[in-house]
Enzyme design. Structure first.
Site, short mmCIF file in Angstrom:
data_model
loop_
_atom_site.label_atom_id
_atom_site.label_comp_id
_atom_site.label_asym_id
_atom_site.label_seq_id
_atom_site.Cartn_x
_atom_site.Cartn_y
_atom_site.Cartn_z
N HIS A 18 5.39 60.61 -4.02
CA HIS A 18 6.75 60.20 -3.68
C HIS A 18 6.90 58.71 -3.94
O HIS A 18 5.95 58.03 -4.35
CB HIS A 18 7.13 60.62 -2.26
CG HIS A 18 6.27 60.04 -1.17
ND1 HIS A 18 6.12 58.68 -0.98
CD2 HIS A 18 5.51 60.64 -0.23
CE1 HIS A 18 5.33 58.47 0.06
NE2 HIS A 18 4.93 59.65 0.52
N HIS A 21 4.37 56.14 -2.52
CA HIS A 21 3.15 55.94 -3.33
C HIS A 21 3.48 55.08 -4.55
O HIS A 21 2.70 54.22 -4.96
CB HIS A 21 2.59 57.27 -3.84
CG HIS A 21 2.36 58.30 -2.76
ND1 HIS A 21 2.77 59.60 -2.89
CD2 HIS A 21 1.74 58.22 -1.57
CE1 HIS A 21 2.43 60.29 -1.81
NE2 HIS A 21 1.80 59.46 -0.98
N CYS A 128 -6.09 63.68 14.60
CA CYS A 128 -4.81 63.95 13.94
C CYS A 128 -5.10 64.34 12.49
O CYS A 128 -5.61 63.52 11.72
CB CYS A 128 -3.90 62.72 13.97
SG CYS A 128 -2.43 62.95 12.95
N CYS A 131 -3.20 62.22 9.77
CA CYS A 131 -3.83 60.92 9.43
C CYS A 131 -5.29 61.10 9.04
O CYS A 131 -5.91 60.14 8.61
CB CYS A 131 -3.81 59.97 10.62
SG CYS A 131 -2.22 59.46 11.21
N CYS A 145 0.45 61.76 18.02
CA CYS A 145 0.21 60.68 17.07
C CYS A 145 1.58 60.13 16.66
O CYS A 145 2.45 60.90 16.26
CB CYS A 145 -0.52 61.21 15.84
SG CYS A 145 -0.39 60.14 14.41
N HIS A 148 2.73 61.27 13.25
CA HIS A 148 2.92 62.71 13.04
C HIS A 148 3.35 63.40 14.33
O HIS A 148 2.63 64.24 14.88
CB HIS A 148 1.62 63.35 12.49
CG HIS A 148 1.22 62.78 11.16
ND1 HIS A 148 0.33 61.76 11.04
CD2 HIS A 148 1.64 63.08 9.91
CE1 HIS A 148 0.21 61.44 9.74
NE2 HIS A 148 0.98 62.23 9.06
N LYS A 294 12.98 57.41 8.46
CA LYS A 294 11.64 57.53 7.92
C LYS A 294 11.68 58.58 6.80
O LYS A 294 12.36 59.58 6.93
CB LYS A 294 10.74 58.00 9.07
CG LYS A 294 9.29 58.00 8.71
CD LYS A 294 8.46 58.59 9.84
CE LYS A 294 7.13 58.98 9.26
NZ LYS A 294 6.35 59.90 10.01
N LYS A 297 8.91 64.85 4.76
CA LYS A 297 9.17 66.18 4.21
C LYS A 297 10.10 66.97 5.12
O LYS A 297 11.03 67.62 4.67
CB LYS A 297 7.82 66.93 4.09
CG LYS A 297 7.49 67.26 2.65
CD LYS A 297 6.57 68.43 2.47
CE LYS A 297 5.17 68.28 2.98
NZ LYS A 297 4.21 69.25 2.53
N1 MSP Z 1 -5.74 58.92 1.41
C1 MSP Z 1 -5.37 57.83 2.24
C2 MSP Z 1 -5.80 56.51 1.63
C3 MSP Z 1 -7.26 56.38 1.38
S1 MSP Z 1 -7.63 54.90 0.56
C4 MSP Z 1 -9.26 54.75 0.65
C5 MSP Z 1 -3.87 57.81 2.41
N2 MSP Z 1 -3.14 58.47 1.52
S2 MSP Z 1 -1.53 58.62 1.55
O1 MSP Z 1 -1.23 59.57 0.50
O2 MSP Z 1 -1.09 58.95 2.84
O3 MSP Z 1 -0.97 57.26 1.07
C6 MSP Z 1 -0.68 56.22 1.98
C7 MSP Z 1 -0.09 55.07 1.19
O4 MSP Z 1 1.13 55.48 0.51
C8 MSP Z 1 0.36 53.90 2.02
O5 MSP Z 1 -0.69 53.06 2.39
C9 MSP Z 1 1.33 53.24 1.09
O6 MSP Z 1 0.58 52.58 0.09
C10 MSP Z 1 2.06 54.41 0.47
N3 MSP Z 1 3.24 54.82 1.23
C11 MSP Z 1 3.44 56.03 1.82
N4 MSP Z 1 4.69 56.06 2.38
C12 MSP Z 1 5.30 54.87 2.17
C13 MSP Z 1 6.56 54.35 2.50
N5 MSP Z 1 7.47 55.04 3.15
N6 MSP Z 1 6.83 53.08 2.12
C14 MSP Z 1 5.93 52.34 1.40
N7 MSP Z 1 4.73 52.81 1.09
C15 MSP Z 1 4.36 54.06 1.47
O7 MSP Z 1 -3.41 57.20 3.37
#
Ligand code: MSP
Length: 481
Positions: A18, A21, A128, A131, A145, A148, A294, A297
């Protein structure tokens, strides 16, 4: 600085990519392109990828009736495609199911175990799955959490191996206070130091009930806790990729604020235990919400990178993501706001200026002399570089857009179209050429500065304006209604 190694988090594959990311990944790509210009392609390494083990992914696979690896193989291309359409130029796409990674993680963990820094114990408490994190009482909000609230934390009691995290409290405080590891923005460093000074407990680094993971080398009945092996991706890649050893330690781990604790305290302690050098900078950017909510999904408001690229194109999406608010802060956006920004700054601002000057050059049959560039310095370069080095991407863009406005104003004041209308003999000698030469050189500079942010647009601008005879072309950013 002679090399630059930047990483993004490796993303969970229980869901498709999304725009959250994309925010981190685009930012890392911008830095990569910027440092490649400065240090050369071979001295910059950009790593992104996917986090494929653990309970959450195993559950997502089960829901689709697939084996976890088969499921992973079906989701990974979606991330690769998202990065492709956004023009992300990573050097390697990392997957935690890569056996080269699995092998190195096991070796490093064995080393930590052999040093007596891992011990057997019983974990009893909450977990959780969202997370992939063990929760303490202080983490909970109304028994849930906070990230979540729709999923009840699971109560667990199992035999685990524990890493002696508590041993590193004092050392980590020193590392973070002295900026040996630079945690940015400053407010995040304070947050981490505050929490760290409350004391550290040893943490479980294995799972008894989770089979979808890398086995603990000395006890194959357990798997390595997903976060521990995931963090090691940043290091293992430099060891198994050809000629990349020189890149460790990382210069920058770019992350969202949600995973700061893991990347500062836990990651740095694990590296210390393995006698490995610590990363230089960890930057946690803010989160954005969509229309004040926020992104989730369950709320159905998740925006995919494809949706934005289809609407705005890759470069405009990159611009819009980075220009909305300061990088380290939270912000809100909506498709309406993005359309407004697109029309104001891209269609009207940059796009209009480019068409206008190209048309003037064409009408005036302006011929550009070839040797004007030598020793040329962009006046804004220094402040632009400073903004880039300090991760102030929206300021770097503002510097370029100020230059755009200044040039627009200059053209409005000089009115070259009126000079064009004057009869041949009464033209002030060279004046139209001077005005156009100035405008063209400014546009070339704008093209150069935009390169890391908008690579395709930058190339189009440079190609169009470096020709001796500049021709007009179709609009770079057609208006969106
Ligand atoms: N798999 C773990 C990370 C392991 S790294 C060794 C993880 N993955 S995640 O798919 O949940 O990705 C989290 C990351 O996605 C956040 O740290 C950020 O970089 C990005 N974001 C997810 N949602 C976001 C927003 N709403 N806004 C900005 N960035 C966001 O955690």
């Amino acid at each position: 600085m002679d090399k630059y190694y930047v990483t993004t988090p490796i993303y969970y594959i229980n869901d498709i990519p999304h725009v959250g990311h994309a925010y981190t990944t685009v930012s890392a790509d911008i830095l990569t392109r910027y440092y490649k210009q400065k240090l050369g392609n071979d001295n910059v390494l950009f790593l992104t990828g996917t986090d494929e083990h653990g309970t959450k992914v195993a559950a997502a696979a089960k829901e689709e009736g697939k084996e976890p690896k088969e499921y992973a193989d079906s989701i990974v291309p979606k991330f690769e495609d998202a990065w492709k359409i956004l023009n992300i130029d990573y050097d390697h796409f990392f997957r935690t199911t890569d056996i080269r990674h699995e092998k190195i993680v096991q070796e490093v963990l064995q080393k930590i175990y052999d040093k007596g820094l891992i011990e057997e114990g019983i974990y009893e408490g909450l977990y959780c799955v969202g997370c992939e994190k063990f929760l303490t009482e202080s983490d909970l909000v109304n028994g849930k959490c906070p990230l979540h609230p729709n999923k009840k934390p699971i109560h667990q009691k199992e035999k685990n191996y524990f890493f002696k995290l508590s041993k590193y409290e004092g050392e980590l405080i020193k590392d973070f206070e002295s900026d040996n590891v630079n945690i940015l923005p400053e407010s995040r460093k304070k947050e981490i130091l505050g929490k760290l000074k409350e004391g550290l407990k040893d943490i479980a680094i294995s799972r008894e009930e989770v089979s979808w993971g890398i086995p603990i080398p000395w006890d194959k009945k357990q798997t390595i806790y997903v976060w521990v092996e995931a963090l090691f991706n940043y290091y293992t890649a430099t060891q198994f990729l050809n000629h990349k050893q020189k890149f460790w330690p990382a210069d920058l781990h770019l992350i969202g604020k949600d995973i700061l604790w893991f990347h500062t305290v836990i990651w740095c302690a694990l590296l210390k235990a393995a006698d490995l050098p610590l990363p230089k900078t960890i930057f946690a950017h803010g989160f954005f919400s969509i229309n004040g909510q926020k992104m989730s999904k369950s709320l159905g408001n998740v925006i995919s990178p494809k949706e934005l690229v289809d609407k705005f194109g890759a470069d405009a999406t990159r611009y819009l993501l980075e220009s909305q608010f300061p990088f380290g802060e939270d912000g809100d956006f909506s498709i309406e706001k993005l359309i407004e920004g697109y029309n104001a700054y891209l269609a009207n601002g940059l796009g209009n200026l480019i068409s206008r000057v190209a048309k003037l050059c064409e009408t005036a049959r302006f011929v550009q002399s070839s040797n004007e560039k030598s020793g040329h310095v962009i006046v804004e370069q220094e402040s632009f570089d400073k903004a880039m080095e300090e991760f102030r991407f929206n300021d770097a863009l503002s510097i370029v857009w100020e230059k755009i406005s200044k040039l627009d104003k200059y053209i409005n004041e000089e009115k070259p179209w009126e000079l064009l209308k004057l009869p041949e003999g009464s033209k002030k000698l060279g004046s139209i050429e001077d005005v156009l030469a100035h405008a063209v050189s400014q546009i070339q500079e704008i093209g150069i500065l935009l390169k890391p942010f908008m690579p395709e647009t930058s190339k189009k601008i440079i190609d169009q304006f470096e020709k001796p005879q500049i021709a007009s072309s179709s609009p770079l950013f057609p208006r969106i209604v």
